[in-house]
Design a protein around this motif. Structure first.
Motif, PDB file in Angstrom:
ATOM      1  N   ASP A  53      13.070  -7.326   7.881  1.00  0.00           N
ATOM      2  CA  ASP A  53      13.806  -6.073   7.664  1.00  0.00           C
ATOM      3  C   ASP A  53      13.309  -5.375   6.405  1.00  0.00           C
ATOM      4  O   ASP A  53      13.091  -4.167   6.389  1.00  0.00           O
ATOM      5  CB  ASP A  53      15.308  -6.329   7.551  1.00  0.00           C
ATOM      6  CG  ASP A  53      15.955  -6.662   8.891  1.00  0.00           C
ATOM      7  OD1 ASP A  53      15.295  -6.484   9.939  1.00  0.00           O
ATOM      8  OD2 ASP A  53      17.123  -7.076   8.883  1.00  0.00           O
ATOM      9  N   ALA A  54      13.113  -6.142   5.337  1.00  0.00           N
ATOM     10  CA  ALA A  54      12.626  -5.562   4.082  1.00  0.00           C
ATOM     11  C   ALA A  54      11.225  -4.998   4.262  1.00  0.00           C
ATOM     12  O   ALA A  54      10.918  -3.909   3.773  1.00  0.00           O
ATOM     13  CB  ALA A  54      12.642  -6.610   2.972  1.00  0.00           C
ATOM     14  N   ARG A  55      10.389  -5.713   5.004  1.00  0.00           N
ATOM     15  CA  ARG A  55       9.016  -5.237   5.249  1.00  0.00           C
ATOM     16  C   ARG A  55       9.045  -3.905   5.998  1.00  0.00           C
ATOM     17  O   ARG A  55       8.281  -2.994   5.701  1.00  0.00           O
ATOM     18  CB  ARG A  55       8.236  -6.279   6.039  1.00  0.00           C
ATOM     19  CG  ARG A  55       6.792  -5.876   6.304  1.00  0.00           C
ATOM     20  CD  ARG A  55       5.985  -6.969   6.980  1.00  0.00           C
ATOM     21  NE  ARG A  55       5.683  -8.011   6.002  1.00  0.00           N
ATOM     22  CZ  ARG A  55       6.066  -9.282   6.105  1.00  0.00           C
ATOM     23  NH1 ARG A  55       6.753  -9.687   7.139  1.00  0.00           N
ATOM     24  NH2 ARG A  55       5.753 -10.155   5.176  1.00  0.00           N
ATOM     25  N   SER A 111      10.477   3.285   1.662  1.00  0.00           N
ATOM     26  CA  SER A 111      11.117   3.358   0.344  1.00  0.00           C
ATOM     27  C   SER A 111      10.116   3.212  -0.800  1.00  0.00           C
ATOM     28  O   SER A 111      10.473   3.406  -1.957  1.00  0.00           O
ATOM     29  CB  SER A 111      12.184   2.270   0.221  1.00  0.00           C
ATOM     30  OG  SER A 111      11.594   0.990   0.247  1.00  0.00           O
ATOM     31  N   GLU A 112       8.877   2.872  -0.462  1.00  0.00           N
ATOM     32  CA  GLU A 112       7.811   2.670  -1.442  1.00  0.00           C
ATOM     33  C   GLU A 112       8.166   1.593  -2.473  1.00  0.00           C
ATOM     34  O   GLU A 112       7.932   1.734  -3.662  1.00  0.00           O
ATOM     35  CB  GLU A 112       7.421   3.981  -2.122  1.00  0.00           C
ATOM     36  CG  GLU A 112       6.813   4.974  -1.156  1.00  0.00           C
ATOM     37  CD  GLU A 112       6.234   6.198  -1.824  1.00  0.00           C
ATOM     38  OE1 GLU A 112       6.385   6.354  -3.045  1.00  0.00           O
ATOM     39  OE2 GLU A 112       5.615   7.000  -1.115  1.00  0.00           O
ATOM     40  N   ARG A 113       8.785   0.528  -1.975  1.00  0.00           N
ATOM     41  CA  ARG A 113       9.067  -0.655  -2.796  1.00  0.00           C
ATOM     42  C   ARG A 113       8.284  -1.819  -2.208  1.00  0.00           C
ATOM     43  O   ARG A 113       7.953  -1.815  -1.040  1.00  0.00           O
ATOM     44  CB  ARG A 113      10.557  -1.005  -2.756  1.00  0.00           C
ATOM     45  CG  ARG A 113      11.466   0.014  -3.356  1.00  0.00           C
ATOM     46  CD  ARG A 113      12.917  -0.505  -3.311  1.00  0.00           C
ATOM     47  NE  ARG A 113      13.822   0.492  -3.804  1.00  0.00           N
ATOM     48  CZ  ARG A 113      14.549   1.305  -3.040  1.00  0.00           C
ATOM     49  NH1 ARG A 113      14.477   1.215  -1.730  1.00  0.00           N
ATOM     50  NH2 ARG A 113      15.348   2.195  -3.577  1.00  0.00           N
ATOM     51  N   SER A 114       8.068  -2.846  -3.015  1.00  0.00           N
ATOM     52  CA  SER A 114       7.508  -4.083  -2.489  1.00  0.00           C
ATOM     53  C   SER A 114       8.614  -4.782  -1.696  1.00  0.00           C
ATOM     54  O   SER A 114       9.799  -4.404  -1.782  1.00  0.00           O
ATOM     55  CB  SER A 114       7.045  -4.986  -3.628  1.00  0.00           C
ATOM     56  OG  SER A 114       8.167  -5.398  -4.401  1.00  0.00           O
ATOM     57  N   ILE A 115       8.247  -5.812  -0.944  1.00  0.00           N
ATOM     58  CA  ILE A 115       9.269  -6.564  -0.203  1.00  0.00           C
ATOM     59  C   ILE A 115      10.271  -7.156  -1.185  1.00  0.00           C
ATOM     60  O   ILE A 115      11.485  -7.043  -0.995  1.00  0.00           O
ATOM     61  CB  ILE A 115       8.617  -7.659   0.665  1.00  0.00           C
ATOM     62  CG1 ILE A 115       7.780  -7.005   1.768  1.00  0.00           C
ATOM     63  CG2 ILE A 115       9.664  -8.580   1.262  1.00  0.00           C
ATOM     64  CD1 ILE A 115       6.918  -7.980   2.554  1.00  0.00           C
ATOM     65  N   ALA A 116       9.775  -7.769  -2.264  1.00  0.00           N
ATOM     66  CA  ALA A 116      10.681  -8.332  -3.271  1.00  0.00           C
ATOM     67  C   ALA A 116      11.534  -7.240  -3.908  1.00  0.00           C
ATOM     68  O   ALA A 116      12.735  -7.427  -4.128  1.00  0.00           O
ATOM     69  CB  ALA A 116       9.878  -9.071  -4.344  1.00  0.00           C
TER      70      ALA A 116
END
Length: 124
Positions: A14-16, A22-27
């Motif tokens: 889901d995060a991926r 959102s231009e964030r890393s998975i973490a």
């Protein structure tokens, strides 16, 4: 200093799927969700939490897309996105980097993410 933790495959998937938009890393996306959850935890009453869990059906976005037709996958993604808190984001057909931000009051703004911040594109 960061600490290693075990996360479910569904949460990471889901995060991926969200981190590209959102231009964030998975973490970074998972940390964002954790901070958001911590911030609203005290504000939600038990009944509201139960209603939210019922709406999500306990399935991850990846689970809802498995073994579905293209139309069913699109409908599942749309339903998933509508469950998320505002603002919602939609793609702009034919203009790949652009998005439409839809706020809770229905306001629609065309723009794109720059350094993890949504920037409005001014009409000429």
């Amino acid at each position: 200093m960061g600490q290693p933790v075990k996360l479910s495959d569904g949460l990471v998937a889901d995060a991926r799927s969200v981190c590209a938009v959102s231009e964030r890393s998975i973490a970074g996306q998972i940390e964002y969700w954790a901070r958001l959850g911590r911030a609203v935890d005290g504000a939600l009453d038990g009944e509201t939490v139960l209603q939210m869990k019922r709406r999500a059906d306990g399935l991850s976005l990846l689970d809802t897309l498995t073994n579905r037709t293209r139309e069913q996958r699109l409908a599942a993604v749309q339903a998933f996105m509508e469950m998320e808190p505002f603002p919602h984001y939609e793609g702009v057909p034919g203009k790949k980097p652009l998005l439409v931000r839809v706020d809770a009051d229905g306001t629609r703004t065309v723009g794109k993410f720059v350094n993890q911040v949504f920037r409005e594109i001014k009409k000429r």
